[in-house]
Design a protein around this motif. Structure first.
Motif, PDB file in Angstrom:
ATOM      1  N   ALA A 190       0.753  -1.087   0.055  1.00  0.00           N
ATOM      2  CA  ALA A 190       0.012   0.212  -0.014  1.00  0.00           C
ATOM      3  C   ALA A 190       0.768   1.255   0.265  1.00  0.00           C
ATOM      4  CB  ALA A 190      -0.930   0.102   1.226  1.00  0.00           C
ATOM      5  N   TYR A 191       1.978   1.155   0.986  1.00  0.00           N
ATOM      6  CA  TYR A 191       2.853   2.306   0.946  1.00  0.00           C
ATOM      7  C   TYR A 191       3.381   2.814  -0.577  1.00  0.00           C
ATOM      8  CZ  TYR A 191       6.687   5.153   2.444  1.00  0.00           C
ATOM      9  OH  TYR A 191       7.467   6.401   2.376  1.00  0.00           O
ATOM     10  N   ILE A 192       3.922   1.711  -1.230  1.00  0.00           N
ATOM     11  CA  ILE A 192       4.490   2.076  -2.331  1.00  0.00           C
ATOM     12  C   ILE A 192       3.792   1.761  -3.599  1.00  0.00           C
ATOM     13  CG2 ILE A 192       6.857   1.631  -1.823  1.00  0.00           C
ATOM     14  CD1 ILE A 192       6.627  -0.879  -3.041  1.00  0.00           C
ATOM     15  N   ARG A 193       2.299   1.609  -3.289  1.00  0.00           N
ATOM     16  CA  ARG A 193       1.234   1.500  -4.220  1.00  0.00           C
ATOM     17  C   ARG A 193       1.256   0.411  -5.248  1.00  0.00           C
ATOM     18  NH1 ARG A 193      -1.728   7.214  -4.863  1.00  0.00           N
ATOM     19  NH2 ARG A 193      -1.154   7.939  -2.837  1.00  0.00           N
ATOM     20  N   LEU A 194       1.883  -0.648  -5.085  1.00  0.00           N
ATOM     21  CA  LEU A 194       1.843  -1.767  -5.875  1.00  0.00           C
ATOM     22  C   LEU A 194       1.078  -2.857  -5.364  1.00  0.00           C
ATOM     23  CD1 LEU A 194       5.887  -2.351  -6.278  1.00  0.00           C
ATOM     24  CD2 LEU A 194       4.331  -1.514  -7.954  1.00  0.00           C
ATOM     25  N   ALA A 195       0.820  -3.856  -6.086  1.00  0.00           N
ATOM     26  CA  ALA A 195      -0.159  -4.895  -5.945  1.00  0.00           C
ATOM     27  C   ALA A 195       0.743  -5.628  -4.984  1.00  0.00           C
ATOM     28  CB  ALA A 195      -0.666  -5.490  -6.960  1.00  0.00           C
ATOM     29  N   PRO A 196       0.132  -6.493  -3.948  1.00  0.00           N
ATOM     30  CA  PRO A 196       0.904  -7.479  -3.251  1.00  0.00           C
ATOM     31  C   PRO A 196       1.641  -8.626  -4.007  1.00  0.00           C
ATOM     32  CG  PRO A 196      -1.085  -7.188  -2.121  1.00  0.00           C
ATOM     33  CD  PRO A 196      -1.232  -6.510  -3.386  1.00  0.00           C
ATOM     34  N   ILE A 197       1.088  -9.052  -5.018  1.00  0.00           N
ATOM     35  CA  ILE A 197       1.791 -10.087  -5.847  1.00  0.00           C
ATOM     36  C   ILE A 197       2.947  -9.277  -6.627  1.00  0.00           C
ATOM     37  CG2 ILE A 197       0.308  -9.720  -7.983  1.00  0.00           C
ATOM     38  CD1 ILE A 197       1.667 -12.837  -6.873  1.00  0.00           C
ATOM     39  N   THR A 198       2.918  -8.192  -6.794  1.00  0.00           N
ATOM     40  CA  THR A 198       3.981  -7.489  -7.571  1.00  0.00           C
ATOM     41  C   THR A 198       5.110  -7.153  -6.815  1.00  0.00           C
ATOM     42  OG1 THR A 198       2.478  -6.350  -9.118  1.00  0.00           O
ATOM     43  CG2 THR A 198       4.904  -5.447  -8.971  1.00  0.00           C
ATOM     44  N   LEU A 199       4.979  -6.786  -5.562  1.00  0.00           N
ATOM     45  CA  LEU A 199       6.039  -6.960  -4.319  1.00  0.00           C
ATOM     46  C   LEU A 199       6.518  -8.230  -4.183  1.00  0.00           C
ATOM     47  CD1 LEU A 199       7.303  -5.068  -2.430  1.00  0.00           C
ATOM     48  CD2 LEU A 199       5.326  -5.484  -0.713  1.00  0.00           C
ATOM     49  N   TRP A 200       5.791  -9.256  -3.966  1.00  0.00           N
ATOM     50  CA  TRP A 200       6.312 -10.713  -3.768  1.00  0.00           C
ATOM     51  C   TRP A 200       7.178 -10.946  -5.071  1.00  0.00           C
ATOM     52  CZ3 TRP A 200       5.454 -15.104  -6.997  1.00  0.00           C
ATOM     53  CH2 TRP A 200       5.938 -16.212  -6.233  1.00  0.00           C
ATOM     54  N   GLY A 217      15.026 -10.617  -6.100  1.00  0.00           N
ATOM     55  CA  GLY A 217      15.811 -10.207  -5.565  1.00  0.00           C
ATOM     56  C   GLY A 217      16.031  -8.620  -5.716  1.00  0.00           C
ATOM     57  N   LEU A 218      14.968  -7.732  -6.019  1.00  0.00           N
ATOM     58  CA  LEU A 218      14.945  -6.520  -6.322  1.00  0.00           C
ATOM     59  C   LEU A 218      14.643  -5.693  -4.978  1.00  0.00           C
ATOM     60  CD1 LEU A 218      13.006  -6.790  -9.567  1.00  0.00           C
ATOM     61  CD2 LEU A 218      15.332  -6.631  -9.437  1.00  0.00           C
ATOM     62  N   ILE A 219      14.113  -6.377  -4.118  1.00  0.00           N
ATOM     63  CA  ILE A 219      13.721  -5.319  -2.678  1.00  0.00           C
ATOM     64  C   ILE A 219      14.323  -6.148  -1.686  1.00  0.00           C
ATOM     65  CG2 ILE A 219      11.427  -6.405  -2.653  1.00  0.00           C
ATOM     66  CD1 ILE A 219      10.960  -3.517  -1.856  1.00  0.00           C
ATOM     67  N   SER A 220      15.118  -5.461  -0.499  1.00  0.00           N
ATOM     68  CA  SER A 220      15.377  -6.142   0.357  1.00  0.00           C
ATOM     69  C   SER A 220      14.155  -6.402   1.439  1.00  0.00           C
ATOM     70  CB  SER A 220      16.401  -5.428   1.103  1.00  0.00           C
ATOM     71  OG  SER A 220      17.464  -5.144   0.298  1.00  0.00           O
ATOM     72  N   PHE A 221      14.222  -7.408   2.385  1.00  0.00           N
ATOM     73  CA  PHE A 221      13.402  -7.644   3.431  1.00  0.00           C
ATOM     74  C   PHE A 221      13.926  -8.185   4.664  1.00  0.00           C
ATOM     75  CE2 PHE A 221      13.539 -11.472   0.909  1.00  0.00           C
ATOM     76  CZ  PHE A 221      13.467 -12.596   1.920  1.00  0.00           C
ATOM     77  N   GLU A 268      14.446   3.052  -1.183  1.00  0.00           N
ATOM     78  CA  GLU A 268      15.384   2.736  -2.345  1.00  0.00           C
ATOM     79  C   GLU A 268      14.837   2.029  -3.592  1.00  0.00           C
ATOM     80  OE1 GLU A 268      19.098  -0.231  -2.542  1.00  0.00           O
ATOM     81  OE2 GLU A 268      18.811   0.522  -0.557  1.00  0.00           O
ATOM     82  N   PHE A 269      14.148   1.142  -3.237  1.00  0.00           N
ATOM     83  CA  PHE A 269      13.406   0.299  -4.233  1.00  0.00           C
ATOM     84  C   PHE A 269      12.591   1.371  -5.183  1.00  0.00           C
ATOM     85  CE2 PHE A 269       9.463  -1.811  -5.994  1.00  0.00           C
ATOM     86  CZ  PHE A 269      10.101  -2.875  -6.704  1.00  0.00           C
ATOM     87  N   SER A 270      11.661   2.303  -4.694  1.00  0.00           N
ATOM     88  CA  SER A 270      11.229   3.174  -5.506  1.00  0.00           C
ATOM     89  C   SER A 270      11.950   4.118  -6.108  1.00  0.00           C
ATOM     90  CB  SER A 270      10.193   3.904  -4.315  1.00  0.00           C
ATOM     91  OG  SER A 270       9.435   5.107  -5.120  1.00  0.00           O
ATOM     92  N   GLU A 271      12.994   4.516  -5.602  1.00  0.00           N
ATOM     93  CA  GLU A 271      13.937   5.330  -6.324  1.00  0.00           C
ATOM     94  C   GLU A 271      14.845   4.628  -7.590  1.00  0.00           C
ATOM     95  OE1 GLU A 271      14.589   8.782  -6.010  1.00  0.00           O
ATOM     96  OE2 GLU A 271      12.785   8.963  -4.973  1.00  0.00           O
ATOM     97  N   ARG A 272      15.022   3.394  -7.447  1.00  0.00           N
ATOM     98  CA  ARG A 272      15.721   2.895  -8.285  1.00  0.00           C
ATOM     99  C   ARG A 272      14.866   2.366  -9.554  1.00  0.00           C
ATOM    100  NH1 ARG A 272      17.349  -1.306  -4.846  1.00  0.00           N
ATOM    101  NH2 ARG A 272      15.752  -2.678  -5.575  1.00  0.00           N
ATOM    102  N   ASN A 273      13.521   2.445  -9.206  1.00  0.00           N
ATOM    103  CA  ASN A 273      12.388   2.220 -10.306  1.00  0.00           C
ATOM    104  C   ASN A 273      12.031   3.486 -10.817  1.00  0.00           C
ATOM    105  OD1 ASN A 273      12.449  -0.826 -10.630  1.00  0.00           O
ATOM    106  ND2 ASN A 273      12.300  -0.612  -8.421  1.00  0.00           N
ATOM    107  N   LYS A 274      12.372   4.511 -10.531  1.00  0.00           N
ATOM    108  CA  LYS A 274      11.774   5.811 -10.945  1.00  0.00           C
ATOM    109  C   LYS A 274      12.153   5.946 -12.379  1.00  0.00           C
ATOM    110  CE  LYS A 274      13.797   9.570  -9.602  1.00  0.00           C
ATOM    111  NZ  LYS A 274      14.045  10.638  -8.848  1.00  0.00           N
TER     112      LYS A 274
END
Length: 89
Positions: free
Chosen positions: A30-40, A46-50, A66-72
């Motif tokens: 919700a914070y980065i406005r992506l569907a949960p499946i896209t975040l998964w 390996g595109l986002i740390s957790f 960082e993920f958001s900025e990298r994909n801007k």
């Protein structure tokens, strides 16, 4: 003066805690406005740390930023447009 100093210290501590916030998968999507499946998918690729805390998967605010900025992506650069080719209809 001491009270002002203590208030500032408390405010700095509070801001520090806000910056260290962790999000659940649902909150992160919700914070980065992506569907949960896209975040998964991004996590699996390996595109986002957790992190895992006690078996619970979370994302830090810094990692989401960082993920958001990298994909801007920039729509276009004004400097690249040749003024002679620009036609306004």
């Amino acid at each position: 003066m001491e009270k002002i100093s203590n208030d500032r210290e408390l405010l700095n501590q509070k801001n520090s805690r806000i910056q260290q916030k962790y999000f659940t998968e649902k909150e992160a999507s919700a914070y980065i406005r992506l569907a949960p499946i896209t975040l998964w998918r991004a996590r699996k690729a390996g595109l986002i740390s957790f992190r895992r805390f006690g078996g619970k998967l979370v994302y830090s605010l810094d990692d989401l930023t960082e993920f958001s900025e990298r994909n801007k992506q920039v729509a276009f650069a004004v400097a690249d447009i040749d003024q002679k080719e620009l036609k306004i209809v």
